[in-house]
Enzyme design. Structure first.
Site, PDB file in Angstrom:
ATOM      1  N   GLY A  69       0.821  -1.192   0.000  1.00 40.89           N
ATOM      2  CA  GLY A  69       0.000   0.000   0.000  1.00 40.89           C
ATOM      3  C   GLY A  69       0.865   1.257   0.000  1.00 40.89           C
ATOM      4  O   GLY A  69       2.066   1.205   0.269  1.00 40.89           O
ATOM      5  N   TYR A  74      11.290   6.527  -0.802  1.00 42.05           N
ATOM      6  CA  TYR A  74      12.716   6.302  -1.059  1.00 42.05           C
ATOM      7  C   TYR A  74      13.261   5.324  -0.039  1.00 42.05           C
ATOM      8  O   TYR A  74      12.877   5.363   1.134  1.00 42.05           O
ATOM      9  CB  TYR A  74      13.492   7.620  -0.967  1.00 42.05           C
ATOM     10  CG  TYR A  74      14.988   7.441  -0.857  1.00 42.05           C
ATOM     11  CD1 TYR A  74      15.752   7.133  -1.984  1.00 42.05           C
ATOM     12  CD2 TYR A  74      15.646   7.562   0.374  1.00 42.05           C
ATOM     13  CE1 TYR A  74      17.127   6.947  -1.888  1.00 42.05           C
ATOM     14  CE2 TYR A  74      17.015   7.376   0.477  1.00 42.05           C
ATOM     15  CZ  TYR A  74      17.746   7.068  -0.649  1.00 42.05           C
ATOM     16  OH  TYR A  74      19.109   6.871  -0.552  1.00 42.05           O
ATOM     17  N   ALA A 148       8.043   5.648   7.317  1.00 45.64           N
ATOM     18  CA  ALA A 148       6.997   5.327   6.337  1.00 45.64           C
ATOM     19  C   ALA A 148       6.495   3.907   6.585  1.00 45.64           C
ATOM     20  O   ALA A 148       7.251   3.047   7.041  1.00 45.64           O
ATOM     21  CB  ALA A 148       7.539   5.461   4.917  1.00 45.64           C
ATOM     22  N   ILE A 149       5.237   3.679   6.251  1.00 48.74           N
ATOM     23  CA  ILE A 149       4.623   2.363   6.449  1.00 48.74           C
ATOM     24  C   ILE A 149       3.863   1.967   5.189  1.00 48.74           C
ATOM     25  O   ILE A 149       3.114   2.777   4.627  1.00 48.74           O
ATOM     26  CB  ILE A 149       3.671   2.377   7.663  1.00 48.74           C
ATOM     27  CG1 ILE A 149       4.459   2.589   8.956  1.00 48.74           C
ATOM     28  CG2 ILE A 149       2.871   1.073   7.745  1.00 48.74           C
ATOM     29  CD1 ILE A 149       3.600   2.783  10.186  1.00 48.74           C
ATOM     30  N   GLY A 161       6.416  -3.586   5.029  1.00 55.79           N
ATOM     31  CA  GLY A 161       6.461  -3.162   6.430  1.00 55.79           C
ATOM     32  C   GLY A 161       6.710  -1.682   6.600  1.00 55.79           C
ATOM     33  O   GLY A 161       5.906  -0.856   6.154  1.00 55.79           O
ATOM     34  N   LEU A 162       7.845  -1.333   7.210  1.00 59.64           N
ATOM     35  CA  LEU A 162       8.089   0.062   7.554  1.00 59.64           C
ATOM     36  C   LEU A 162       9.560   0.415   7.384  1.00 59.64           C
ATOM     37  O   LEU A 162      10.429  -0.456   7.300  1.00 59.64           O
ATOM     38  CB  LEU A 162       7.622   0.347   8.984  1.00 59.64           C
ATOM     39  CG  LEU A 162       8.252  -0.461  10.120  1.00 59.64           C
ATOM     40  CD1 LEU A 162       9.530   0.179  10.643  1.00 59.64           C
ATOM     41  CD2 LEU A 162       7.247  -0.635  11.262  1.00 59.64           C
ATOM     42  N   SER A 163       9.806   1.716   7.326  1.00 54.71           N
ATOM     43  CA  SER A 163      11.182   2.211   7.266  1.00 54.71           C
ATOM     44  C   SER A 163      11.339   3.375   8.235  1.00 54.71           C
ATOM     45  O   SER A 163      10.418   4.178   8.404  1.00 54.71           O
ATOM     46  CB  SER A 163      11.545   2.662   5.843  1.00 54.71           C
ATOM     47  OG  SER A 163      10.699   3.718   5.415  1.00 54.71           O
ATOM     48  N   CYS A 179       5.361   9.835  -0.438  1.00 59.11           N
ATOM     49  CA  CYS A 179       4.035   9.382  -0.020  1.00 59.11           C
ATOM     50  C   CYS A 179       2.922  10.301  -0.523  1.00 59.11           C
ATOM     51  O   CYS A 179       1.830  10.340   0.051  1.00 59.11           O
ATOM     52  CB  CYS A 179       3.964   9.242   1.504  1.00 59.11           C
ATOM     53  SG  CYS A 179       5.176   8.074   2.144  1.00 59.11           S
TER      54      CYS A 179
END
Length: 214
Positions: A69, A74, A148-149, A161-163, A179
Protein backbone atom coordinates in the site's frame (compact mmCIF):
# COMPACT_ATOMS: atom_id res chain seq x y z
CA UNK A 1 7.44 -17.21 18.12
CA UNK A 2 8.71 -14.37 15.94
CA UNK A 3 12.15 -14.85 14.39
CA UNK A 4 14.36 -11.77 14.13
CA UNK A 5 16.74 -11.60 11.17
CA UNK A 6 19.32 -8.87 10.50
CA UNK A 7 21.05 -8.68 7.14
CA UNK A 8 24.38 -6.88 6.91
CA UNK A 9 25.29 -4.77 3.91
CA UNK A 10 22.77 -3.73 1.27
CA UNK A 11 19.97 -6.04 0.16
CA UNK A 12 18.61 -5.63 -3.36
CA UNK A 13 14.90 -5.01 -3.81
CA UNK A 14 14.23 -8.07 -5.97
CA UNK A 15 16.07 -10.31 -3.52
CA UNK A 16 14.07 -8.88 -0.62
CA UNK A 17 10.75 -9.49 -2.37
CA UNK A 18 11.73 -13.08 -3.22
CA UNK A 19 12.72 -13.79 0.37
CA UNK A 20 9.48 -12.31 1.71
CA UNK A 21 7.35 -14.22 -0.80
CA UNK A 22 9.01 -17.49 0.23
CA UNK A 23 8.63 -16.76 3.92
CA UNK A 24 4.96 -15.86 3.60
CA UNK A 25 4.32 -19.10 1.71
CA UNK A 26 6.11 -21.06 4.42
CA UNK A 27 4.14 -19.35 7.19
CA UNK A 28 0.90 -20.19 5.39
CA UNK A 29 2.07 -23.78 4.99
CA UNK A 30 2.90 -23.99 8.68
CA UNK A 31 6.59 -24.71 8.04
CA UNK A 32 8.09 -21.41 9.27
CA UNK A 33 7.65 -18.98 12.13
CA UNK A 34 6.61 -15.38 11.76
CA UNK A 35 9.56 -13.06 11.17
CA UNK A 36 10.82 -9.50 11.37
CA UNK A 37 13.63 -8.92 8.87
CA UNK A 38 15.86 -5.85 9.25
CA UNK A 39 17.65 -4.71 6.09
CA UNK A 40 19.13 -1.73 4.26
CA UNK A 41 18.64 -1.16 0.55
CA UNK A 42 20.80 0.56 -2.05
CA UNK A 43 19.25 3.86 -3.21
CA UNK A 44 15.90 3.10 -4.87
CA UNK A 45 12.41 4.50 -5.25
CA UNK A 46 9.43 2.21 -4.75
CA UNK A 47 5.89 2.82 -5.95
CA UNK A 48 2.98 1.52 -3.93
CA UNK A 49 -0.45 0.65 -5.26
CA UNK A 50 -1.65 4.28 -4.93
CA UNK A 51 1.40 5.91 -6.55
CA UNK A 52 0.74 8.73 -9.02
CA UNK A 53 3.09 9.13 -11.97
CA UNK A 54 3.28 12.89 -11.38
CA UNK A 55 4.85 12.28 -7.95
CA UNK A 56 7.98 10.84 -9.58
CA UNK A 57 9.77 14.13 -10.19
CA UNK A 58 13.12 12.73 -11.30
CA UNK A 59 14.08 9.05 -11.55
CA UNK A 60 17.48 9.49 -9.93
CA UNK A 61 17.54 5.86 -8.82
CA UNK A 62 15.94 2.60 -10.00
CA UNK A 63 12.16 2.63 -9.60
CA UNK A 64 10.33 -0.51 -8.51
CA UNK A 65 6.60 -1.08 -8.64
CA UNK A 66 5.56 -2.98 -5.55
CA UNK A 67 2.31 -4.43 -4.31
CA UNK A 68 2.42 -2.72 -0.93
CA UNK A 69 0.00 0.00 0.00
CA UNK A 70 0.97 3.64 -0.28
CA UNK A 71 2.61 5.84 -2.86
CA UNK A 72 6.22 6.69 -3.77
CA UNK A 73 8.94 6.41 -1.18
CA UNK A 74 12.72 6.30 -1.06
CA UNK A 75 14.90 3.60 0.43
CA UNK A 76 18.66 3.74 0.81
CA UNK A 77 21.72 3.37 3.02
CA UNK A 78 21.24 4.78 6.50
CA UNK A 79 17.58 3.84 6.57
CA UNK A 80 16.39 0.82 8.51
CA UNK A 81 13.76 -1.28 6.77
CA UNK A 82 11.73 -3.62 8.97
CA UNK A 83 9.93 -6.20 6.88
CA UNK A 84 7.19 -7.78 8.96
CA UNK A 85 5.88 -11.23 8.07
CA UNK A 86 3.17 -11.73 10.65
CA UNK A 87 0.10 -13.98 10.63
CA UNK A 88 -3.01 -11.86 11.10
CA UNK A 89 -5.11 -15.01 11.13
CA UNK A 90 -3.84 -15.33 14.71
CA UNK A 91 -3.45 -11.63 15.43
CA UNK A 92 -6.85 -10.40 14.28
CA UNK A 93 -7.98 -9.83 10.71
CA UNK A 94 -8.12 -6.04 10.94
CA UNK A 95 -5.91 -4.12 8.53
CA UNK A 96 -6.46 -0.71 10.11
CA UNK A 97 -5.71 -2.04 13.57
CA UNK A 98 -2.57 -3.69 12.23
CA UNK A 99 -1.30 -0.47 10.64
CA UNK A 100 -2.08 1.39 13.87
CA UNK A 101 0.00 -1.18 15.75
CA UNK A 102 2.89 -0.65 13.36
CA UNK A 103 2.65 3.10 13.94
CA UNK A 104 2.53 2.57 17.71
CA UNK A 105 5.60 0.32 17.45
CA UNK A 106 7.52 3.08 15.65
CA UNK A 107 6.39 5.74 18.12
CA UNK A 108 7.44 3.55 21.05
CA UNK A 109 10.81 2.95 19.39
CA UNK A 110 11.43 6.66 18.80
CA UNK A 111 10.51 7.44 22.40
CA UNK A 112 13.61 5.51 23.48
CA UNK A 113 15.61 8.36 21.97
CA UNK A 114 13.45 11.16 23.35
CA UNK A 115 11.59 11.76 20.07
CA UNK A 116 7.86 12.43 20.15
CA UNK A 117 6.65 10.65 17.01
CA UNK A 118 3.06 11.40 16.08
CA UNK A 119 0.42 10.22 13.61
CA UNK A 120 -1.84 12.41 11.54
CA UNK A 121 -5.24 11.66 10.02
CA UNK A 122 -4.89 11.10 6.30
CA UNK A 123 -1.10 10.81 6.50
CA UNK A 124 0.08 7.25 7.11
CA UNK A 125 3.45 7.06 8.81
CA UNK A 126 5.07 8.78 11.76
CA UNK A 127 5.76 12.49 11.93
CA UNK A 128 7.90 14.79 14.07
CA UNK A 129 6.81 18.39 14.80
CA UNK A 130 9.52 20.90 13.86
CA UNK A 131 8.98 24.14 15.80
CA UNK A 132 12.53 25.07 14.76
CA UNK A 133 11.37 25.45 11.13
CA UNK A 134 9.15 28.20 9.66
CA UNK A 135 5.40 27.64 9.83
CA UNK A 136 3.55 26.59 6.70
CA UNK A 137 1.72 29.21 4.58
CA UNK A 138 -1.57 28.36 6.32
CA UNK A 139 0.03 29.05 9.69
CA UNK A 140 0.25 25.43 10.79
CA UNK A 141 3.40 23.98 12.29
CA UNK A 142 5.95 22.34 10.01
CA UNK A 143 6.24 18.58 10.44
CA UNK A 144 8.76 16.12 9.00
CA UNK A 145 8.23 12.47 8.27
CA UNK A 146 10.67 10.10 9.94
CA UNK A 147 9.02 6.74 9.24
CA UNK A 148 7.00 5.33 6.34
CA UNK A 149 4.62 2.36 6.45
CA UNK A 150 3.34 0.22 3.61
CA UNK A 151 2.15 -3.36 3.91
CA UNK A 152 0.67 -6.11 1.77
CA UNK A 153 -1.37 -9.10 2.89
CA UNK A 154 -1.59 -12.56 1.37
CA UNK A 155 -4.30 -14.70 2.95
CA UNK A 156 -3.87 -12.51 6.02
CA UNK A 157 -0.10 -12.91 6.33
CA UNK A 158 1.69 -9.57 6.07
CA UNK A 159 4.84 -8.59 4.24
CA UNK A 160 6.65 -5.38 3.34
CA UNK A 161 6.46 -3.16 6.43
CA UNK A 162 8.09 0.06 7.55
CA UNK A 163 11.18 2.21 7.27
CA UNK A 164 12.82 4.53 9.80
CA UNK A 165 15.38 7.14 8.81
CA UNK A 166 18.56 6.84 10.87
CA UNK A 167 21.02 8.78 8.70
CA UNK A 168 20.16 8.54 5.00
CA UNK A 169 21.01 11.23 2.48
CA UNK A 170 17.80 13.24 2.75
CA UNK A 171 18.51 14.96 -0.58
CA UNK A 172 17.62 11.66 -2.26
CA UNK A 173 13.97 12.33 -1.43
CA UNK A 174 14.02 15.32 -3.79
CA UNK A 175 13.28 13.08 -6.78
CA UNK A 176 9.79 12.22 -5.51
CA UNK A 177 6.83 13.63 -3.64
CA UNK A 178 7.24 11.34 -0.62
CA UNK A 179 4.03 9.38 -0.02
CA UNK A 180 2.21 11.92 -2.19
CA UNK A 181 2.45 14.60 0.51
CA UNK A 182 3.86 18.01 -0.35
CA UNK A 183 4.35 20.90 2.04
CA UNK A 184 6.07 18.82 4.69
CA UNK A 185 9.59 17.42 4.70
CA UNK A 186 11.51 14.37 5.83
CA UNK A 187 13.94 13.97 8.69
CA UNK A 188 16.12 11.38 10.39
CA UNK A 189 17.44 10.60 13.83
CA UNK A 190 20.78 12.20 12.99
CA UNK A 191 19.11 15.20 11.32
CA UNK A 192 17.32 15.76 14.63
CA UNK A 193 20.71 15.94 16.35
CA UNK A 194 20.80 12.44 17.81
CA UNK A 195 24.01 10.40 17.43
CA UNK A 196 22.08 7.15 16.91
CA UNK A 197 23.49 4.23 14.93
CA UNK A 198 21.69 1.38 13.21
CA UNK A 199 22.53 -1.07 16.00
CA UNK A 200 21.03 1.32 18.58
CA UNK A 201 17.80 1.50 16.60
CA UNK A 202 17.68 -2.28 16.18
CA UNK A 203 17.78 -2.77 19.95
CA UNK A 204 15.01 -0.22 20.47
CA UNK A 205 12.90 -1.79 17.70
CA UNK A 206 13.09 -5.22 19.27
CA UNK A 207 12.28 -3.96 22.76
CA UNK A 208 9.32 -1.91 21.53
CA UNK A 209 8.04 -4.79 19.41
CA UNK A 210 7.69 -7.00 22.45
CA UNK A 211 5.59 -4.30 24.11
CA UNK A 212 3.28 -3.79 21.15
CA UNK A 213 2.89 -7.27 19.69
CA UNK A 214 2.22 -10.44 21.68
Amino acid sequence: MVEWIISNGLTGHDEAVAVMEARVAAILAGTANEAVWLVEHPPIYTAGTSAKGSDLLEARFPVYATGRGGQYTYHGPGQRIAYVMLDLNRRGRDVRAFVAKLEAWVIDTLAAFGISGQVRAGRVGVWVPRPDKPSLPDGSQHEDKIAAIGVKLRRWVSFHGLSINVDPDLRHYDGIVPCGISGHGVTSLVDLGLPVGMADLDVALRQAFSRNFT
